[in-house]
Design a protein around this motif. Structure first.
Motif: not given
Length: 227
Positions: A140-165
């Motif tokens: 993957l080519e990431i704009d800026g720095s890359a940040h990875e998360y492992e979400l558990a079942p049902g866990q959510t991440k609210v993301i601003d427009t465009g930040n999801l790679a």
């Protein structure tokens, strides 16, 4: 096949191919390579070609095959990061348009249709994304720095427009309207946020090109012509 990523904020993916090994990328993505690596251009069928065009990617793909061992390199087109994500059968990856750099292994690509049109129109990630399945590595080519998360079942991440790679295909994506008129008008976050729910991996980028373009636009001089 071995690979390394170097170059700090202007990274380069360097792949060491053994004889007979190959790597696939979009047309024009290769930066340099050793002698003995041959390029094969293909579209993979009219359906896949049109699908890549709809997602904003190049219509053709290049496969580089090593007739003898050598190195091939892919340079980032924008200051940022390069990440390698391994996929396996039943554990695919959904990628935002513009984030795909290359694939290695037995990897297939297809258009990923978001379930509701509104998600594509307002979520910032586009109505059409790309799904990679099979067994191998997606770079993957990431704009800026890359940040990875492992979400558990049902866990959510609210993301601003465009930040999801990218996200695991096991994750679900939805759109949430920003609450409150003052928040919408003066909060600076727009009308909608993207909500990703686990289980699975989420790869976020800190500086989307679209955000950078809007910031630069504010400082562009405007000229008027007189007749």
């Amino acid at each position: 096949m071995n690979y390394s990523i170097s170059g700090d904020s202007l990274p380069v993916l360097k792949v060491q191919l053994g004889q007979g090994e190959n790597i696939q990328c979009e047309a024009g993505a290769m930066s340099w390579m050793d002698e003995g690596i041959q390029m094969q251009t293909n579209a993979g069928g009219i359906g896949k070609m049109l699908g890549r065009a709809f997602t904003g990617e190049g219509m053709f793909l290049n496969t580089y095959v090593a007739e003898r061992a050598g190195e091939i390199a892919f340079a980032s087109k924008f200051p940022g990061s390069i990440r390698a994500v391994e996929i396996s059968e039943g554990n695919g990856l959904i990628v935002q348009k513009g984030s795909y750099l290359a694939t290695a292994g037995n990897v297939n690509s297809e258009v990923f249709f978001q379930k509701r049109l509104g998600k594509g129109l307002f979520g910032g990630e586009g109505f059409l994304m790309r799904r990679f399945t099979g067994s191998g590595i997606v770079f993957l080519e990431i704009d800026g720095s890359a940040h990875e998360y492992e979400l558990a079942p049902g866990q959510t991440k609210v993301i601003d427009t465009g930040n999801l790679a990218a996200m695991s295909e096991s994750c679900s994506i939805d759109i949430r309207t920003v609450q409150g008129v003052k928040n919408i008008l003066f909060g600076g976050e727009g009308f909608f946020n993207t909500v990703v729910t686990g289980p699975g991996k989420v790869v976020l980028q800190s500086m989307p090109i679209s955000t950078m373009a809007m910031k630069l636009y504010q400082y562009m001089p405007f000229t008027t012509s007189s007749t």
